[in-house]
Design an enzyme around this catalytic site. Structure first.
Site, PDB file in Angstrom:
ATOM      1  N   HIS A   1      27.659  76.001 -26.281  1.00  0.00           N
ATOM      2  CA  HIS A   1      28.617  75.058 -25.689  1.00  0.00           C
ATOM      3  C   HIS A   1      30.062  75.383 -26.116  1.00  0.00           C
ATOM      4  O   HIS A   1      31.008  75.033 -25.417  1.00  0.00           O
ATOM      5  CB  HIS A   1      28.328  73.624 -26.145  1.00  0.00           C
ATOM      6  CG  HIS A   1      27.237  72.921 -25.401  1.00  0.00           C
ATOM      7  ND1 HIS A   1      25.912  73.202 -25.573  1.00  0.00           N
ATOM      8  CD2 HIS A   1      27.289  71.927 -24.472  1.00  0.00           C
ATOM      9  CE1 HIS A   1      25.185  72.408 -24.795  1.00  0.00           C
ATOM     10  NE2 HIS A   1      26.003  71.630 -24.118  1.00  0.00           N
TER      11      HIS A   1
ATOM     12  N   GLU B   1      29.720  67.982 -22.804  1.00  0.00           N
ATOM     13  CA  GLU B   1      28.856  67.343 -21.799  1.00  0.00           C
ATOM     14  C   GLU B   1      29.599  66.221 -21.059  1.00  0.00           C
ATOM     15  O   GLU B   1      29.275  65.898 -19.928  1.00  0.00           O
ATOM     16  CB  GLU B   1      27.578  66.802 -22.451  1.00  0.00           C
ATOM     17  CG  GLU B   1      26.644  67.897 -22.982  1.00  0.00           C
ATOM     18  CD  GLU B   1      25.964  68.713 -21.883  1.00  0.00           C
ATOM     19  OE1 GLU B   1      25.649  68.172 -20.809  1.00  0.00           O
ATOM     20  OE2 GLU B   1      25.754  69.932 -22.106  1.00  0.00           O
TER      21      GLU B   1
ATOM     22  N   CYS C   1      27.286  78.059 -31.190  1.00  0.00           N
ATOM     23  CA  CYS C   1      26.598  77.200 -30.224  1.00  0.00           C
ATOM     24  C   CYS C   1      27.159  77.594 -28.866  1.00  0.00           C
ATOM     25  O   CYS C   1      28.382  77.741 -28.718  1.00  0.00           O
ATOM     26  CB  CYS C   1      26.911  75.748 -30.538  1.00  0.00           C
ATOM     27  SG  CYS C   1      26.501  74.602 -29.201  1.00  0.00           S
TER      28      CYS C   1
ATOM     29  N   ASP D   1      18.974  76.137 -21.907  1.00  0.00           N
ATOM     30  CA  ASP D   1      19.760  75.495 -22.968  1.00  0.00           C
ATOM     31  C   ASP D   1      19.522  73.989 -22.853  1.00  0.00           C
ATOM     32  O   ASP D   1      18.855  73.512 -21.931  1.00  0.00           O
ATOM     33  CB  ASP D   1      21.250  75.825 -22.804  1.00  0.00           C
ATOM     34  CG  ASP D   1      22.107  75.182 -23.899  1.00  0.00           C
ATOM     35  OD1 ASP D   1      21.687  75.192 -25.072  1.00  0.00           O
ATOM     36  OD2 ASP D   1      23.180  74.635 -23.584  1.00  0.00           O
ATOM     37  N   SER D   2      20.145  73.238 -23.768  1.00  0.00           N
ATOM     38  CA  SER D   2      19.999  71.786 -23.722  1.00  0.00           C
ATOM     39  C   SER D   2      20.821  71.160 -22.600  1.00  0.00           C
ATOM     40  O   SER D   2      20.584  70.016 -22.226  1.00  0.00           O
ATOM     41  CB  SER D   2      20.455  71.190 -25.059  1.00  0.00           C
ATOM     42  OG  SER D   2      21.823  71.489 -25.260  1.00  0.00           O
TER      43      SER D   2
ATOM     44  N   CYS E   1      20.881  79.249 -26.332  1.00  0.00           N
ATOM     45  CA  CYS E   1      21.035  78.075 -27.187  1.00  0.00           C
ATOM     46  C   CYS E   1      21.007  78.545 -28.636  1.00  0.00           C
ATOM     47  O   CYS E   1      19.994  79.113 -29.087  1.00  0.00           O
ATOM     48  CB  CYS E   1      19.879  77.110 -26.911  1.00  0.00           C
ATOM     49  SG  CYS E   1      19.841  75.713 -28.034  1.00  0.00           S
TER      50      CYS E   1
HETATM   51  N1  DGL Z   1      24.109  74.888 -26.708  1.00  0.00           N
HETATM   52  C1  DGL Z   1      23.123  74.698 -27.702  1.00  0.00           C
HETATM   53  C2  DGL Z   1      23.357  75.534 -28.903  1.00  0.00           C
HETATM   54  O1  DGL Z   1      23.813  76.633 -28.702  1.00  0.00           O
HETATM   55  C3  DGL Z   1      22.613  73.300 -27.899  1.00  0.00           C
HETATM   56  C4  DGL Z   1      23.571  72.328 -28.479  1.00  0.00           C
HETATM   57  C5  DGL Z   1      22.984  70.946 -28.566  1.00  0.00           C
HETATM   58  O2  DGL Z   1      22.322  70.537 -27.605  1.00  0.00           O
HETATM   59  O3  DGL Z   1      23.162  70.299 -29.595  1.00  0.00           O
HETATM   60  O4  DGL Z   1      23.094  75.181 -30.020  1.00  0.00           O
END
Ligand code: DGL
Length: 269
Positions: free
Chosen positions: A187, A151, A185, A10-11, A73
């Site tokens: 996150h 984050e 997402c 993931d990011s 992600c």
């Molecule tokens: N967690 C990721 C997602 O599901 C990336 C979110 C991001 O870095 O903007 O989209």
């Protein structure tokens, strides 16, 4: 092959929502996690950038000899899902498992989807939902500030900034009466407490981390790739920038010490 690790990327912290469920459901599996903390957020990037990042992330995981790659992600899974098809090992994104769960959960046929700017612009969740059930009403909203909040560690259920932000993004969806909300997402499940406070008790929240982990277990079982060990899996974490913040916040979220974090130069992959 069965003894190899599961690769998850993931990011940043978001993919840990998949890891948390994998740790609970498949405690014998080794996991290699890559969080691209040097390039987070992915959700405002172009398709070209996302293709490049996803390819590098995947190549890094392959260099760790993984048996399965999970794009944990929503953005990669929505915008550049074809990148996973290039792999020599099985690949899984988060969109299809979440769409399956949402279609099962809804009673009134009104489903909300929240995600990053790139995810919502791609309409990937909407397409998958309508493929399964053409009569659904789907409302989609981008919530770009949720990722930086997570984050930064501002994800506690009483965090005032997170609550204000969530109200601004979600009140419209609440008024529309969605009975199911896809946290599109990875996150966002980290903000479940905050999202619940705004949306109320009623809507079913689809946790993309949970649905992806369940799908990963099913895929490994189907392919005969489950690790026969019942417990004792090892989890190693890699990031593309400083390790300290990641280790601390990952430890809070996973409720376990996260000490094996290494930095990698992802552009070398
Ligand atoms: N967690 C990721 C997602 O599901 C990336 C979110 C991001 O870095 O903007 O989209």
């Amino acid at each position: 092959m069965k003894e190899r690790a599961i690769g998850v990327f993931d990011s940043g912290l978001g993919g840990l929502t998949v890891v948390r469920e994998l740790l609970a459901a498949l405690p014998g599996e080794d996991i290699v996690y890559f969080g691209d903390t040097g390039r987070v957020p992915y959700g405002s990037r172009s398709r070209e950038a996302l293709e490049e990042y996803a390819r590098q992330d995947q190549r890094f995981l392959l260099s760790q000899d993984v048996k399965l790659v999970i794009a944990a992600c929503g953005t990669v899974s929505s915008v550049v899902p074809y990148v996973g098809e290039e792999l020599p090992v099985p690949f899984l994104g988060v969109v299809s498992p979440a769409a399956d769960a949402a279609v099962q959960a809804t009673r009134n046929g009104k489903i909300g989807v929240i995600g990053t700017i790139a995810t919502i612009a791609s309409k990937a969740y909407g397409r998958e939902l309508l493929k399964r059930s053409p009569g659904l009403t789907i409302s989609e909203r981008a919530c770009p500030l949720f990722v930086p909040l997570v984050e930064a560690g501002w994800f506690g259920e009483s965090d005032e900034v997170a609550l204000l932000t969530a109200r601004r993004y979600l009140e419209g969806l609440k008024e529309e009466g969605v009975d199911t909300l896809i946290l599109g997402c990875t996150h966002y499940p980290i903000l479940t407490g905050v999202i619940r406070r705004v949306m109320g008790e009623e809507p079913v929240l689809i946790n993309t981390g949970k649905t992806a982990a369940a799908a990963a277990g099913a895929l490994l079982r189907e392919k005969g790739l489950l690790n026969p060990r019942a417990a004792g899996g090892r989890c190693r974490y890699f990031v593309s920038d400083r390790t300290e913040d990641f280790a601390r916040l990952a430890g809070v979220f996973l409720s376990r010490p996260v000490d094996e974090v290494q930095r990698v130069d992802i552009t070398a992959y």
